[in-house]
Design an enzyme around this catalytic site. Structure first.
Site, PDB file in Angstrom:
ATOM      1  N   ASP A  18       0.814  -1.218   0.000  1.00 58.94           N
ATOM      2  CA  ASP A  18       0.000   0.000   0.000  1.00 58.94           C
ATOM      3  C   ASP A  18       0.846   1.265   0.000  1.00 58.94           C
ATOM      4  OD1 ASP A  18      -2.386  -1.478   0.055  1.00 58.94           O
ATOM      5  OD2 ASP A  18      -2.316  -1.655   2.224  1.00 58.94           O
ATOM      6  N   ARG A  97      -0.062   0.754  16.347  1.00 62.77           N
ATOM      7  CA  ARG A  97      -0.515   1.898  15.551  1.00 62.77           C
ATOM      8  C   ARG A  97      -0.528   3.216  16.336  1.00 62.77           C
ATOM      9  NH1 ARG A  97       1.104  -0.891  11.921  1.00 62.77           N
ATOM     10  NH2 ARG A  97      -0.265  -1.935  10.426  1.00 62.77           N
ATOM     11  N   ASP A 126      -7.209  -0.501  11.177  1.00 64.84           N
ATOM     12  CA  ASP A 126      -6.063   0.389  11.335  1.00 64.84           C
ATOM     13  C   ASP A 126      -6.378   1.837  10.983  1.00 64.84           C
ATOM     14  OD1 ASP A 126      -4.354  -1.439  12.377  1.00 64.84           O
ATOM     15  OD2 ASP A 126      -3.327  -1.902  10.501  1.00 64.84           O
ATOM     16  N   SER A 178      -1.745 -10.311   3.157  1.00 76.99           N
ATOM     17  CA  SER A 178      -1.619  -9.041   3.858  1.00 76.99           C
ATOM     18  C   SER A 178      -1.006  -9.337   5.218  1.00 76.99           C
ATOM     19  CB  SER A 178      -2.985  -8.386   4.014  1.00 76.99           C
ATOM     20  OG  SER A 178      -2.881  -7.183   4.749  1.00 76.99           O
TER      21      SER A 178
END
Length: 412
Positions: A18, A97, A126, A178
């Site tokens: 990404d 995160r 996320d 992923s």
């Protein structure tokens, strides 16, 4: 719709699929200077060659921030002390995160950026974790989330875009799981895992990275002893280490014995169910050891209340609410419960199993004299008659009343 103009955009950059395509895409669509920021939370070799890649694809600079010790001390250990798990999941990505987003905001302010961009999808958790942290520290900065509106709305399209723009990738269409990795865990999603009817390929070479499958683990068990001081791990097998070093050591030992592999269909914050495979070898061992030590050092009421709090604590972390007053207040409570959580726990690791061997503490509330089935002089068993009479008195009163009233509700 015409896109808003920005002069400088700070990008949360991991070097994965990404964010690899995001640097040239942002330049093409916004014409802004792109500053990439990577947070090192123990993902190891994933950071190799990241700066060269970021600069070659159009970033003006890359910050690589070493956040590992802060991540462990201020996020991982407090969550472990709380005993927080979300549907069995030990919250690996969830608490990484917030710390990364907090550092990104600090750099955005330092650089005078007018926007922050992340590569999270509109279907995942996320996006919430990043944006709640950004809102907590920089409510005035715009957030760009391309997955919600761009044309590259599948991983196949992203790969095609990367190939067309000569962006090097470590994956291809056949290995396009992923993944998210940090010191604490590695997650796997996508491809054949999207169908819960498919067995997770944990025995397939190259799938697992932090562990071996239980079938491939040694036939001889491994014992490991962990010492805690006030709920914080301080040594393994008598060797003093920092919490970060302890997790690294337990990852090695736990992974080698097939511990900490979890295959679940979880409930995402955004409403859908999602199937994932998680590797958390060291964390799973550490949780088990800490839980075992609390069994003998916490009184019943504190232990039970703490277990009920752990569920809400896990929800807050999973949902990206780390920087809320409630999470801070809960951590203050948990910290106060850890005053006596000091001692040694020995566990036997064998083919994915974590078996308690021994637990000792100078603050142990366990009394062999009271618990024994043999004769003792510290517990008068006749006292139990009065206790049971008072404990059961509400039931007795209700039963007597039921004899007086016909069809008394709830009486069988």
């Amino acid at each position: 719709m015409e896109k808003k103009k920005y002069n400088k955009i700070v990008l949360a950059y991991s070097g994965g699929l990404d964010t690899s395509v995001l640097i040239p895409w942002l330049k093409e669509n916004y014409g802004a200077e792109i500053i990439a920021v990577s947070g090192n939370v123990g993902q190891g070799t994933e950071l190799d060659g990241l700066e060269e890649k970021a600069l070659k694809t159009g970033a003006s600079k890359l910050y690589i921030e070493d956040l590992t010790d802060e991540f462990v001390n201020d996020y991982v250990i407090p969550t472990m002390q709380a005993g927080a798990t979300y549907e069995q999941y030990l919250l690996g990505t969830s608490f990484a995160r917030p710390i990364i987003a907090k550092r990104i905001v600090e750099i955005a302010k330092k650089e005078g950026a007018d926007a922050i961009c992340h590569g999270c999808t509109g279907k995942g958790n996320d996006q919430v974790r990043f944006e709640l942290a950004i809102q907590a520290f920089a409510p005035e900065i715009d957030i760009i989330a391309p997955w919600r509106f761009w044309e590259l709305n599948s991983r196949e399209k992203e790969i095609a875009y990367a190939e067309a723009h000569n962006i090097p990738l470590k994956i291809n269409k056949e290995t396009n799981y992923s993944k998210d990795k940090n010191l604490w865990h590695l997650s796997h999603e996508g491809l054949d895992l999207e169908d819960p009817a498919n067995e997770a390929p944990i025995n397939k070479p190259g799938f697992l990275e932090m562990s071996v499958s239980p079938e491939q683990a040694p036939d001889v068990p491994t014992n490991v002893t962990i010492h805690f001081e006030k709920g914080v791990p301080t040594s393994v097998d008598g060797v003093e280490m920092t919490p970060t070093q302890i997790i690294e050591k337990l990852n090695e030992v736990g992974g080698a014995n097939g511990c900490g592999i979890l295959d679940i269909v979880e409930n995402r914050l955004v409403g859908m169910k999602s199937r994932g495979v998680y590797e958390t070898p060291g964390g799973t061992v550490l949780y088990k050891a800490h839980e075992k030590l609390e069994e003998i050092t916490l009184d019943k009421e504190t232990q039970h209340y703490k277990q009920s709090l752990a569920l809400k604590f896990a929800d807050l972390v999973y949902n990206g609410q780390w920087y809320t007053p409630l999470r801070k207040a809960m951590t203050a409570f948990v910290t106060s419960t850890q005053e006596t959580v000091t001692g040694d726990v020995t566990l036997k690791l064998y083919k994915g199993n974590i078996i308690p061997v021994s637990v000792t503490s100078p603050y142990s509330l366990y009394s062999a004299g009271m618990a024994t089935f043999d004769e003792d002089d510290c517990y008068d068993q006749s006292d139990s008659a009065g206790f049971i009479h008072l404990f059961g008195l509400p039931l007795k009163v209700r039963a007597l009343k039921a004899k007086e009233v016909e069809d008394f509700p709830g009486v069988e």
